[in-house]
Design an enzyme around this catalytic site. Structure first.
Site, mmCIF file in Angstrom:
data_model
loop_
_atom_site.group_PDB
_atom_site.id
_atom_site.type_symbol
_atom_site.label_atom_id
_atom_site.label_comp_id
_atom_site.label_asym_id
_atom_site.label_seq_id
_atom_site.Cartn_x
_atom_site.Cartn_y
_atom_site.Cartn_z
ATOM 1 N N GLY A 78 0.807 -1.225 0.000
ATOM 2 C CA GLY A 78 0.000 0.000 0.000
ATOM 3 C C GLY A 78 0.835 1.268 0.000
ATOM 4 O O GLY A 78 0.403 2.293 0.520
ATOM 5 N N CYS A 141 -1.893 3.507 -9.347
ATOM 6 C CA CYS A 141 -2.419 3.945 -8.050
ATOM 7 C C CYS A 141 -3.873 4.347 -8.225
ATOM 8 O O CYS A 141 -4.237 4.910 -9.260
ATOM 9 C CB CYS A 141 -1.689 5.185 -7.549
ATOM 10 S SG CYS A 141 0.070 5.145 -7.758
ATOM 11 N N ASN A 201 4.012 -2.949 -13.918
ATOM 12 C CA ASN A 201 3.802 -3.074 -12.481
ATOM 13 C C ASN A 201 3.152 -4.433 -12.194
ATOM 14 O O ASN A 201 2.830 -5.195 -13.112
ATOM 15 C CB ASN A 201 2.924 -1.923 -11.973
ATOM 16 C CG ASN A 201 3.350 -1.466 -10.590
ATOM 17 O OD1 ASN A 201 3.549 -2.300 -9.703
ATOM 18 N ND2 ASN A 201 3.503 -0.177 -10.393
HETATM 19 C C1 LIG Z 1 6.663 -5.807 -2.138
HETATM 20 C C2 LIG Z 1 6.596 -5.025 -3.422
HETATM 21 C C3 LIG Z 1 6.471 -3.644 -3.366
HETATM 22 C C4 LIG Z 1 6.389 -2.913 -4.545
HETATM 23 N N1 LIG Z 1 6.300 -1.533 -4.473
HETATM 24 C C5 LIG Z 1 6.276 -0.801 -5.622
HETATM 25 C C6 LIG Z 1 6.277 0.623 -5.566
HETATM 26 O O1 LIG Z 1 6.325 1.246 -4.488
HETATM 27 N N2 LIG Z 1 6.232 1.303 -6.745
HETATM 28 C C7 LIG Z 1 6.207 0.685 -7.973
HETATM 29 O O2 LIG Z 1 6.178 1.351 -9.010
HETATM 30 N N3 LIG Z 1 6.247 -0.679 -8.041
HETATM 31 C C8 LIG Z 1 6.274 -1.414 -6.917
HETATM 32 N N4 LIG Z 1 6.347 -2.793 -6.986
HETATM 33 C C9 LIG Z 1 6.348 -3.448 -8.325
HETATM 34 C C10 LIG Z 1 7.770 -3.772 -8.815
HETATM 35 O O3 LIG Z 1 8.534 -2.622 -8.990
HETATM 36 C C11 LIG Z 1 7.684 -4.566 -10.151
HETATM 37 O O4 LIG Z 1 7.042 -3.775 -11.123
HETATM 38 C C12 LIG Z 1 6.932 -5.869 -10.036
HETATM 39 O O5 LIG Z 1 7.145 -6.480 -8.764
HETATM 40 C C13 LIG Z 1 7.331 -6.861 -11.132
HETATM 41 O O6 LIG Z 1 8.700 -7.204 -11.065
HETATM 42 P P1 LIG Z 1 9.256 -8.526 -10.332
HETATM 43 O O7 LIG Z 1 8.468 -9.679 -10.845
HETATM 44 O O8 LIG Z 1 10.710 -8.579 -10.678
HETATM 45 O O9 LIG Z 1 9.019 -8.298 -8.872
HETATM 46 C C14 LIG Z 1 6.434 -3.564 -5.813
HETATM 47 C C15 LIG Z 1 6.575 -4.955 -5.853
HETATM 48 C C16 LIG Z 1 6.653 -5.692 -4.686
HETATM 49 C C17 LIG Z 1 6.820 -7.178 -4.795
#
Ligand SMILES: Cc1cc2nc3c(=O)[nH]c(=O)nc-3n(C[C@H](O)[C@H](O)[C@H](O)COP(=O)(O)O)c2cc1C
Length: 317
Positions: A78, A141, A201
């Site tokens: 969040g 968001c 995302n």
């Molecule tokens: C715990 C967690 C927190 C995240 N917080 C954000 C965030 O604050 N802002 C954002 O743009 N993406 C956020 N993401 C998304 C990641 O930046 C990314 O787009 C997404 O996890 C896919 O990549 P991955 O499979 O390598 O994790 C978050 C992902 C996770 C797992």
């Protein structure tokens, strides 16, 4: 990497931003500051993208906030954070000292929120701002002025959120979600002033606690990330690159190895971000970079450009 050796040249350009290599951290997965710097040499990476920050402190969602799912995880953190002004004072200086090229990620719940965050960046007096090379505008968001519909699910609101951040004084990358209208939304982000797109995302998801007969995460639904979403992210990058070949793309979703990064580059990304893999191994981004260099060297790929969009070449034939 020096030329003339067997080492491949991994430098890449994301619009006006030049990076020594294409591997970055993904927003939200290495915190707001230098938390992981004792495991990971931040200066070795292309860039470090911090967790999204608003113009105000935000408490995030109630626990539980994360849960494993098959081949990945689901989270509803969040967007908890200290707010940009406190980040500038408390966290950015240490991050800058680590030698990181910093990408600041901003978010909001209204267009005014995005504009306020942009103004805070534009007027920041911290000398550590020199380490900040770009702003990633997270539009995944809920928009309070549009009944909680995500900005990233609307081309008009994505364009408006980007336009609202024009004053920030940094090159802007739009961080988008995968939707059926992604190409249209991607074009709208560029229209709003984004120099590049970060795709994608997390995917909307939910886990039910079957004993309690209710959603397991404190926030209800959440975002699915990790290896399970790899092919979805590759497809998003491929489709947007096919439609908008001149727009720089940063690919993110499910990357845990150098070969995963190669796949994303061949789909059309100029750089990649590593997220969920970092929770299992805090050195994952450095490992991906090492494996990418090895992959290239083993196949006599001397420059990254030889890979970017390579999977489209058959389309052109
Ligand atoms: C715990 C967690 C927190 C995240 N917080 C954000 C965030 O604050 N802002 C954002 O743009 N993406 C956020 N993401 C998304 C990641 O930046 C990314 O787009 C997404 O996890 C896919 O990549 P991955 O499979 O390598 O994790 C978050 C992902 C996770 C797992």
């Amino acid at each position: 990497m020096t030329r003339g050796s067997q080492e491949p040249e991994l430098e890449t350009a994301i619009g006006s931003v030049r990076l020594p290599n294409p591997v970055m951290t993904a927003s939200g997965t290495v915190g707001h500051g230098a938390e992981l710097a004792r495991y990971l040499d931040y200066s070795e990476l292309g860039a470090v993208v911090v967790k999204s920050l608003a113009s105000y402190e935000w408490p995030g969602n109630p626990p539980p906030r994360v849960h494993p799912v098959s081949a990945g995880m689901i989270n509803s953190v969040g967007l908890q954070g200290p707010g940009l002004l406190r980040w500038l004072d408390d966290e950015l200086p240490e991050l800058a000292e680590s030698g990181a090229r910093v990408v600041v990620s901003i978010w909001g719940r209204s267009l005014d929120d995005y504009a306020a965050a942009a103004d805070q960046l534009a007027t920041a007096m911290s000398p550590a701002m020199e380490a900040v090379i770009a702003a990633e505008i997270n539009v995944s968001c809920p928009n309070l002025e549009d009944r909680g519909r995500m900005f990233s699910h609307s081309a008009a609101m994505t364009e408006a959120a980007l336009a609202a951040t024009a004053t920030c004084g940094l090159p802007r990358w739009a961080k988008l979600s995968a939707t059926g209208d992604l190409v249209e939304i991607a074009a709208a982000a560029i229209e709003g002033g984004a120099e590049a797109l970060t795709l994608i995302n997390t995917l909307l998801g939910m886990v039910i606690d079957t004993e309690a007969r209710k959603p397991l995460l404190g926030g209800g639904g959440g975002g699915v990330s990790g290896r399970a979403m790899g092919p979805v992210a590759v497809r998003a990058v491929y489709d947007v690159h096919a439609a908008l070949p001149d727009v720089p793309i940063i690919g993110v979703g499910g990357i845990a190895t150098g070969a995963d990064a190669v796949e994303m580059l061949m789909a059309g990304a100029r750089a990649v971000q590593v997220g969920t893999a970092t929770f299992a191994d805090p050195r994952a981004p450095a490992k991906v970079l090492r494996e990418l260099a090895r992959w290239c060297a083993a196949r006599r790929v001397s420059r990254l450009d030889e890979l970017i969009g390579a999977a489209h070449e058959q389309d052109d034939a």
